[in-house]
Scaffold this motif. Structure first.
Motif, PDB file in Angstrom:
ATOM      1  N   UNK A 152      10.910   9.505  -6.658  1.00 21.42           N
ATOM      2  CA  UNK A 152       9.681   9.014  -6.036  1.00 21.42           C
ATOM      3  C   UNK A 152       9.678   7.508  -5.799  1.00 21.42           C
ATOM      4  N   UNK A 153      10.677   6.767  -6.321  1.00 19.54           N
ATOM      5  CA  UNK A 153      10.718   5.323  -6.113  1.00 19.54           C
ATOM      6  C   UNK A 153      10.365   4.540  -7.369  1.00 19.54           C
ATOM      7  N   UNK A 154      10.506   3.210  -7.318  1.00 22.48           N
ATOM      8  CA  UNK A 154      10.394   2.395  -8.516  1.00 22.48           C
ATOM      9  C   UNK A 154       8.994   1.929  -8.886  1.00 22.48           C
ATOM     10  N   UNK A 155       7.968   2.234  -8.070  1.00 25.62           N
ATOM     11  CA  UNK A 155       6.622   1.781  -8.403  1.00 25.62           C
ATOM     12  C   UNK A 155       6.094   2.570  -9.602  1.00 25.62           C
ATOM     13  N   UNK A 156       5.598   1.838 -10.593  1.00 28.45           N
ATOM     14  CA  UNK A 156       5.224   2.481 -11.851  1.00 28.45           C
ATOM     15  C   UNK A 156       4.035   3.430 -11.704  1.00 28.45           C
ATOM     16  N   UNK A 157       3.126   3.133 -10.789  1.00 31.49           N
ATOM     17  CA  UNK A 157       2.009   4.058 -10.576  1.00 31.49           C
ATOM     18  C   UNK A 157       2.494   5.427 -10.141  1.00 31.49           C
ATOM     19  N   UNK A 158       3.665   5.464  -9.485  1.00 36.04           N
ATOM     20  CA  UNK A 158       4.184   6.721  -8.959  1.00 36.04           C
ATOM     21  C   UNK A 158       5.130   7.429  -9.936  1.00 36.04           C
ATOM     22  N   UNK A 159       6.071   6.680 -10.508  1.00 34.46           N
ATOM     23  CA  UNK A 159       7.102   7.374 -11.273  1.00 34.46           C
ATOM     24  C   UNK A 159       6.742   7.602 -12.736  1.00 34.46           C
ATOM     25  N   UNK A 204       0.840  -1.201   0.000  1.00 38.94           N
ATOM     26  CA  UNK A 204       0.000   0.000   0.000  1.00 38.94           C
ATOM     27  C   UNK A 204       0.873   1.249   0.000  1.00 38.94           C
ATOM     28  N   UNK A 205       0.518   2.200  -0.824  1.00 39.45           N
ATOM     29  CA  UNK A 205       1.298   3.430  -0.941  1.00 39.45           C
ATOM     30  C   UNK A 205       0.806   4.436   0.101  1.00 39.45           C
ATOM     31  N   UNK A 206       1.727   4.999   0.844  1.00 39.00           N
ATOM     32  CA  UNK A 206       1.386   5.943   1.904  1.00 39.00           C
ATOM     33  C   UNK A 206       0.857   7.259   1.306  1.00 39.00           C
ATOM     34  N   UNK A 207      -0.119   7.903   1.991  1.00 35.34           N
ATOM     35  CA  UNK A 207      -0.661   9.180   1.491  1.00 35.34           C
ATOM     36  C   UNK A 207       0.409  10.250   1.293  1.00 35.34           C
ATOM     37  N   UNK A 208       1.430  10.270   2.158  1.00 33.45           N
ATOM     38  CA  UNK A 208       2.469  11.296   2.028  1.00 33.45           C
ATOM     39  C   UNK A 208       3.283  11.106   0.743  1.00 33.45           C
ATOM     40  N   UNK A 229       2.336  14.310  -6.284  1.00 29.64           N
ATOM     41  CA  UNK A 229       1.530  15.406  -6.846  1.00 29.64           C
ATOM     42  C   UNK A 229       2.303  16.721  -6.824  1.00 29.64           C
ATOM     43  N   UNK A 230       3.051  16.949  -5.748  1.00 27.42           N
ATOM     44  CA  UNK A 230       3.855  18.165  -5.676  1.00 27.42           C
ATOM     45  C   UNK A 230       4.925  18.212  -6.760  1.00 27.42           C
ATOM     46  N   UNK A 231       5.625  17.084  -6.943  1.00 25.75           N
ATOM     47  CA  UNK A 231       6.655  17.018  -7.987  1.00 25.75           C
ATOM     48  C   UNK A 231       6.036  17.155  -9.377  1.00 25.75           C
ATOM     49  N   UNK A 232       4.882  16.519  -9.569  1.00 22.49           N
ATOM     50  CA  UNK A 232       4.208  16.598 -10.865  1.00 22.49           C
ATOM     51  C   UNK A 232       3.820  18.037 -11.183  1.00 22.49           C
ATOM     52  N   UNK A 233       3.266  18.728 -10.208  1.00 16.80           N
ATOM     53  CA  UNK A 233       2.899  20.136 -10.397  1.00 16.80           C
ATOM     54  C   UNK A 233       4.136  20.974 -10.698  1.00 16.80           C
ATOM     55  N   UNK A 234       5.245  20.704  -9.995  1.00 14.71           N
ATOM     56  CA  UNK A 234       6.482  21.446 -10.211  1.00 14.71           C
ATOM     57  C   UNK A 234       7.002  21.265 -11.631  1.00 14.71           C
TER      58      UNK A 234
END
Length: 336
Positions: A279-286, A1-5, A11-16
């Motif tokens: 952000x790490x190696x999980x594809x949903x995130x990076x 499970x991916x932590x909310x933080x 989202x912050x990095x994506x916006x940046x």
């Protein structure tokens, strides 16, 4: 499970990165021989510009910016898929020969295909895909061993060999072409963004509309492939089938991009690595970060290169290589 933080950080990095890409695009609007004053860009976008300002903005600058950004997105996603499927940090469509295969097909199509000018733009990605697909199948054939499966180091080495051989074939093709067509092929090889009209955007978009959602749909499968074959097999992933389909998607993404942007290398190498480092190696995130980074990096390379020297500037492919080649050497030394 991916932590909310972690999601908040993503989202912050994506916006940046989106904001930085918009800033680069805004700067690009006002640079060049036919430029628009920065205080006139927003009024022109709102429909209050002169004929010259609207022509420069909507016919010259905006299509080039969109094509460049979309090409960077496609190359970044292609590189991310290749690195996961091969489980090799050095995999990238420009390095392992896929771009070269697409380039040979584009050159042959441009030189010899009896196609009407109106259809040329839309058929070009298909020709590039055909060349890239044949090349990737040959690379896969020579890198695959029945007892070992797909050997990732062998894949890179075979890909580099094919890239060099196809580059030599491109030189042979150029010697039999007329001067004006040789100039086009040379610019393509250098990674000079050439598809700078609205039809090229329409030719590129369908590939991205289909393949980007598909890649996100396959994010969990990519996560499993990135771990190990036994783990993926244990949860019921058909390894060879998934690898083949995902490699096909990566080839299609790379081919569609280079058909309109030229031989761009290293964007597909750098963007996924930078995103994973953040952000790490999980594809949903990076993956979302990698897409925006790929588009922004290629847009930055084109903007800087186009205005660095007169009269024609430095092609985006050369600018990205100036950044990417040292990074590739760093990864190679680190891996060895």
């Amino acid at each position: 499970m991916i932590q909310p933080k972690v999601y908040r950080k993503q989202r912050g990095l994506l916006f940046l990165f989106i904001a930085l890409s918009v800033i680069v695009a805004f700067i690009s609007f006002g640079l060049g021989d036919a430029s628009v004053s920065y205080n006139r860009i927003l009024p022109t976008i709102m429909g209050e510009g002169t004929f010259k300002e609207e022509f420069v903005l909507f016919s010259l600058r905006l299509p080039r910016i969109i094509v460049t950004f979309l090409s960077g997105i496609a190359l970044a996603l292609s590189g991310a898929i290749l690195q996961t499927v091969t489980r090799n940090d050095l995999a990238e469509p420009g390095i392992i020969g896929i771009n070269s295969g697409a380039g040979v097909a584009v050159a042959l199509f441009f030189l010899f295909a009896p196609i009407e000018p109106g259809s040329f733009v839309y058929l070009l990605p298909l020709a590039a895909f055909g060349g890239a697909l044949v090349t990737s199948l040959l690379i896969y054939f020579f890198a695959y061993r029945r007892k070992e499966g797909l050997h990732t180091v062998r894949l890179i080495l075979v890909g580099v060999g094919f890239s060099m051989a196809l580059s030599g074939l491109m030189v042979v093709i150029m010697t039999s072409a007329r001067r004006e067509k040789v100039d086009f092929i040379a610019n393509w090889l250098a990674g000079n963004i050439w598809g700078t009209d609205w039809p090229f955007i329409l030719a590129l978009l369908p590939w991205l509309i289909v393949l980007i959602p598909y890649a996100f749909y396959k994010a969990n499968t990519l996560n499993l492939l990135n771990v190990s074959d036994p783990v993926a097999t244990g949860v019921g992933v058909p390894l060879e089938k998934e690898r083949a389909i995902l490699l096909l998607a990566a080839v299609a993404l790379a081919a569609s991009a280079v058909s309109v942007s030229g031989g761009i290398a290293f964007i597909g190498l750098m963007a996924p690595h930078l995103a994973k480092a953040l952000i790490g190696p999980r594809h949903q995130l990076f993956l979302p970060l990698a897409l925006v980074l790929g588009g922004g990096l290629l847009l930055l390379a084109d903007t800087v290169g186009r205005n660095l020297v007169d009269p024609d500037g430095i092609p985006a492919g050369i600018m990205s290589a100036l950044i990417g080649a040292p990074y590739f050497m760093y990864l190679l030394i680190k891996k060895v």
